[in-house]
Design a protein around this motif. Structure first.
Motif, PDB file in Angstrom:
ATOM      1  N   ASN A 146       0.835  -1.089  -0.084  1.00 44.04           N
ATOM      2  CA  ASN A 146       0.097   0.018   0.049  1.00 44.04           C
ATOM      3  C   ASN A 146       0.961   1.437  -0.089  1.00 44.04           C
ATOM      4  N   SER A 147       0.228   2.266  -0.035  1.00 43.19           N
ATOM      5  CA  SER A 147       1.030   3.594   0.001  1.00 43.19           C
ATOM      6  C   SER A 147       1.816   3.918   1.214  1.00 43.19           C
ATOM      7  N   ARG A 148       1.436   3.505   2.228  1.00 44.87           N
ATOM      8  CA  ARG A 148       2.257   3.632   3.509  1.00 44.87           C
ATOM      9  C   ARG A 148       3.547   2.800   3.350  1.00 44.87           C
ATOM     10  N   ILE A 149       3.381   1.591   2.865  1.00 42.71           N
ATOM     11  CA  ILE A 149       4.813   0.677   2.819  1.00 42.71           C
ATOM     12  C   ILE A 149       5.575   1.577   1.798  1.00 42.71           C
ATOM     13  N   LEU A 150       4.910   2.034   0.520  1.00 44.50           N
ATOM     14  CA  LEU A 150       5.927   2.801  -0.249  1.00 44.50           C
ATOM     15  C   LEU A 150       6.708   3.837   0.153  1.00 44.50           C
ATOM     16  N   LEU A 151       5.798   4.700   1.016  1.00 43.88           N
ATOM     17  CA  LEU A 151       6.552   5.824   1.604  1.00 43.88           C
ATOM     18  C   LEU A 151       7.373   5.713   2.892  1.00 43.88           C
ATOM     19  N   HIS A 152       7.264   4.381   3.383  1.00 45.77           N
ATOM     20  CA  HIS A 152       8.199   4.049   4.365  1.00 45.77           C
ATOM     21  C   HIS A 152       9.348   3.366   3.873  1.00 45.77           C
ATOM     22  N   ALA A 153       9.406   2.709   2.706  1.00 49.38           N
ATOM     23  CA  ALA A 153      10.446   2.157   2.035  1.00 49.38           C
ATOM     24  C   ALA A 153      11.598   3.443   1.718  1.00 49.38           C
ATOM     25  N   VAL A 154      11.060   4.433   1.039  1.00 54.51           N
ATOM     26  CA  VAL A 154      11.875   5.490   0.703  1.00 54.51           C
ATOM     27  C   VAL A 154      12.425   6.124   2.170  1.00 54.51           C
ATOM     28  N   VAL A 155      11.564   6.608   3.136  1.00 58.05           N
ATOM     29  CA  VAL A 155      12.004   7.162   4.256  1.00 58.05           C
ATOM     30  C   VAL A 155      13.044   6.554   5.159  1.00 58.05           C
ATOM     31  N   PRO A 173      -6.256  17.205   1.183  1.00 56.68           N
ATOM     32  CA  PRO A 173      -7.474  16.633   0.436  1.00 56.68           C
ATOM     33  C   PRO A 173      -7.442  15.272   1.028  1.00 56.68           C
ATOM     34  N   PRO A 174      -8.773  14.543   0.857  1.00 60.85           N
ATOM     35  CA  PRO A 174      -9.313  13.218   1.501  1.00 60.85           C
ATOM     36  C   PRO A 174      -8.007  12.039   0.754  1.00 60.85           C
ATOM     37  N   ALA A 175      -7.579  12.380  -0.311  1.00 57.78           N
ATOM     38  CA  ALA A 175      -6.691  11.324  -1.028  1.00 57.78           C
ATOM     39  C   ALA A 175      -5.439  11.276  -0.599  1.00 57.78           C
ATOM     40  N   LEU A 176      -4.970  12.366   0.250  1.00 54.44           N
ATOM     41  CA  LEU A 176      -3.792  12.419   0.912  1.00 54.44           C
ATOM     42  C   LEU A 176      -3.994  12.341   2.514  1.00 54.44           C
ATOM     43  N   GLU A 177      -5.019  12.011   3.108  1.00 50.14           N
ATOM     44  CA  GLU A 177      -5.014  12.290   4.488  1.00 50.14           C
ATOM     45  C   GLU A 177      -4.227  11.230   5.115  1.00 50.14           C
ATOM     46  N   GLU A 178      -4.430   9.888   4.512  1.00 46.06           N
ATOM     47  CA  GLU A 178      -3.271   8.818   5.294  1.00 46.06           C
ATOM     48  C   GLU A 178      -1.966   9.085   5.016  1.00 46.06           C
ATOM     49  N   THR A 179      -1.433   9.526   3.717  1.00 44.77           N
ATOM     50  CA  THR A 179      -0.097   9.840   3.469  1.00 44.77           C
ATOM     51  C   THR A 179       0.289  11.054   4.676  1.00 44.77           C
ATOM     52  N   PHE A 180      -0.607  12.031   4.929  1.00 50.65           N
ATOM     53  CA  PHE A 180      -0.289  13.281   5.692  1.00 50.65           C
ATOM     54  C   PHE A 180      -0.085  12.670   6.945  1.00 50.65           C
ATOM     55  N   ALA A 181      -0.953  11.729   7.301  1.00 49.40           N
ATOM     56  CA  ALA A 181      -0.825  11.130   8.823  1.00 49.40           C
ATOM     57  C   ALA A 181       0.368  10.376   8.862  1.00 49.40           C
ATOM     58  N   TYR A 182       0.824   9.598   7.981  1.00 48.92           N
ATOM     59  CA  TYR A 182       1.897   8.877   8.320  1.00 48.92           C
ATOM     60  C   TYR A 182       3.145   9.652   8.256  1.00 48.92           C
ATOM     61  N   LEU A 183       3.214  11.011   7.359  1.00 45.61           N
ATOM     62  CA  LEU A 183       4.543  11.777   7.472  1.00 45.61           C
ATOM     63  C   LEU A 183       4.189  12.514   8.853  1.00 45.61           C
ATOM     64  N   SER A 184       3.298  12.813   9.515  1.00 43.34           N
ATOM     65  CA  SER A 184       3.301  13.370  10.729  1.00 43.34           C
ATOM     66  C   SER A 184       3.613  12.628  11.986  1.00 43.34           C
ATOM     67  N   GLU A 185       3.272  11.371  11.773  1.00 39.98           N
ATOM     68  CA  GLU A 185       3.799  10.155  12.736  1.00 39.98           C
ATOM     69  C   GLU A 185       5.247  10.059  12.554  1.00 39.98           C
ATOM     70  N   GLN A 186       5.896  10.127  11.356  1.00 40.19           N
ATOM     71  CA  GLN A 186       7.252   9.998  11.321  1.00 40.19           C
ATOM     72  C   GLN A 186       8.054  11.035  11.776  1.00 40.19           C
ATOM     73  N   ASN A 187       7.323  12.357  11.495  1.00 44.26           N
ATOM     74  CA  ASN A 187       7.969  13.505  11.799  1.00 44.26           C
ATOM     75  C   ASN A 187       8.178  13.602  13.473  1.00 44.26           C
ATOM     76  N   ILE A 188       7.328  13.245  14.263  1.00 44.41           N
ATOM     77  CA  ILE A 188       7.337  13.093  15.617  1.00 44.41           C
ATOM     78  C   ILE A 188       8.374  12.131  16.030  1.00 44.41           C
ATOM     79  N   ALA A 189       8.378  10.826  15.434  1.00 43.27           N
ATOM     80  CA  ALA A 189       9.122   9.781  15.997  1.00 43.27           C
ATOM     81  C   ALA A 189      10.698  10.220  15.545  1.00 43.27           C
ATOM     82  N   LEU A 190      10.730  10.631  14.207  1.00 44.74           N
ATOM     83  CA  LEU A 190      12.204  11.117  13.935  1.00 44.74           C
ATOM     84  C   LEU A 190      12.838  12.070  14.820  1.00 44.74           C
ATOM     85  N   ALA A 191      11.938  13.066  15.148  1.00 44.32           N
ATOM     86  CA  ALA A 191      12.230  14.363  16.010  1.00 44.32           C
ATOM     87  C   ALA A 191      12.769  13.795  17.294  1.00 44.32           C
ATOM     88  N   ARG A 192      12.324  12.944  17.822  1.00 46.25           N
ATOM     89  CA  ARG A 192      12.785  12.320  19.136  1.00 46.25           C
ATOM     90  C   ARG A 192      13.977  11.652  19.027  1.00 46.25           C
TER      91      ARG A 192
END
Length: 401
Positions: free
Chosen positions: A249-258, A348-367
């Motif tokens: 899914n899109s989350r896995i693709l994003l996570h692979a690059v990040v 937009p609704p199509a990017l809500e899941e992507t944005f939520a993933y990036l926000s989660e990663q932002n917090i975790a990586l900041a720590r």
């Protein structure tokens, strides 16, 4: 050595210990014999005669003399295999004379003690290993799986991971195998995630939402790590399985690059777009924005997500995302800010899941990045703000010897 007359006396003695001594000597002499053929035949006849001895100690002494030799007479070893349990188990465990056809019948007709004796042989063929596992005895299966020198069919390992992966000991045995296939490893990671989620100690230490995020992030990292290893080995089966089972899914693709698992990401895109991995690598390394866009569209990725992936790939070209936590944090932060600016704060609704993933990663990586910065600062600064050394109890000093 003893004289022939003494050997005859021992072999005819009423004392089973003396007859056993004679049987053992006859076995050793037979294996070392290089004289006339008639002497060899006489020794062979003597061995045969000891098979009919009424004492199990005599027959056991004969078996012990022949047990480890490739030159032991096969008919005698097969006869001893059908002897008392203590003798047959020793033959099953140690005799190199036995072949798979001999062992298969024993596995199918035997009990746990027979299975264990066979499982402890110095060499086990994949066929015998599969037959032992088919007995569905947990201890025997674990014993076979823990033997890294025994080859087990990859499909059987996947089935074991699926059917017995909830057992911690079996998970450990499977994960210790260097030949564990990627699908089995992924199943075991999922079983570990489920076990952690239900563990009372873990549930009590973390808030439910944070526990879900941590476990999901760990699972995604494990999946992309497994995929990266498979991609480096140029094996396509794992990615094909993910695509075929709709686990990609899109989350896995994003996570692979990040996380810097670019080989896995490229394999996924190549599989989705039905193009060669070499072409995908070339485009990811040096392709223009338009070329990357066309590649992602061919892979069936939505237009909104495609734009995010294009920008993420362009950022990844200038940063070491595999090892540099700070670089990851920078890229995720920049991408998040671009999404907010491009859509005036209305995602937009199509990017809500992507944005939520990036926000989660932002917090975790900041720590993670902050911990690294504080550690480096504490180790290098000479100001008054330097952290005091950790208090340690004095070590016990032992007197010189």
């Amino acid at each position: 050595m003893i004289e022939y007359s003494e050997f005859v006396r021992l072999s005819r003695s009423n004392d089973s210990d003396e007859r056993g001594h004679a049987a053992h000597l006859a076995a050793l002499v037979f294996l070392d014999h290089n004289g006339p053929a008639d002497e060899h035949a006489a020794l062979y006849a003597a061995l045969i005669s000891f098979l009919d001895d009424p004492s199990v100690k005599v027959r056991a002494a004969l078996a012990y003399g022949l047990l480890h030799s490739l030159d032991a007479p096969r008919p005698i070893m097969i006869a001893l295999l059908q002897d008392s349990p203590i003798i047959s188990r020793a033959i099953l465990q140690y005799s190199p004379i036995l072949i798979d056809a001999d062992l298969l019948g024993c596995v199918r007709k035997g009990d746990q003690s027979i299975w264990l004796a066979i499982a402890q042989r110095s060499k086990l063929s994949p066929r015998i290993a599969a037959e032992l596992i088919a007995r569905q005895d947990r201890n025997i299966t674990e014993h076979v799986v823990r033997r890294a020198d025994v080859s087990v069919d990859s499909e059987l390992l996947v089935e074991l991971a699926r059917s017995q992966g909830q057992d911690a000991k079996m998970r450990g045995a499977l994960l210790s195998r260097p030949d564990l296939p990627a699908p089995a490893r992924l199943i075991l990671v999922q079983r570990v995630t489920e076990a952690l989620r239900e563990l009372r100690l873990v549930r009590g230490a973390l808030a439910p939402d944070r526990l879900v995020r941590l476990l999901r992030d760990g699972s995604d990292t494990a999946l992309s790590s497994i995929g990266e290893n498979e991609a480096c080995q140029q094996r396509r089966d794992f990615v094909q399985g993910l695509v075929g089972s709709s686990q990609l899914n899109s989350r896995i693709l994003l996570h692979a690059v990040v996380t810097g698992h670019v080989m896995f990401f490229a394999s996924c895109i190549a599989e989705l777009a039905e193009v060669s991995r070499e072409k995908v690598f070339t485009l990811l390394e040096s392709g223009s924005r338009a070329a990357l866009w066309a590649l992602f569209m061919r892979a069936g990725i939505s237009a909104d997500l495609g734009k995010v992936l294009v920008q993420l790939v362009l950022y990844a070209r200038t940063a070491d995302l595999a090892d540099d936590i700070t670089a990851r944090h920078y890229v995720v932060t920049a991408l998040t800010e671009e999404l907010i600016n491009d859509h005036d704060g209305v995602i937009p609704p199509a990017l809500e899941e992507t944005f939520a993933y990036l926000s989660e990663q932002n917090i975790a990586l900041a720590r993670k990045a902050a911990r690294g910065v504080m550690r480096a600062f504490a180790e290098t600064t000479h100001l008054a703000m330097a952290l005091p050394p950790a208090a340690r109890e004095p070590m016990l000093e032992l007197p010189a010897a």
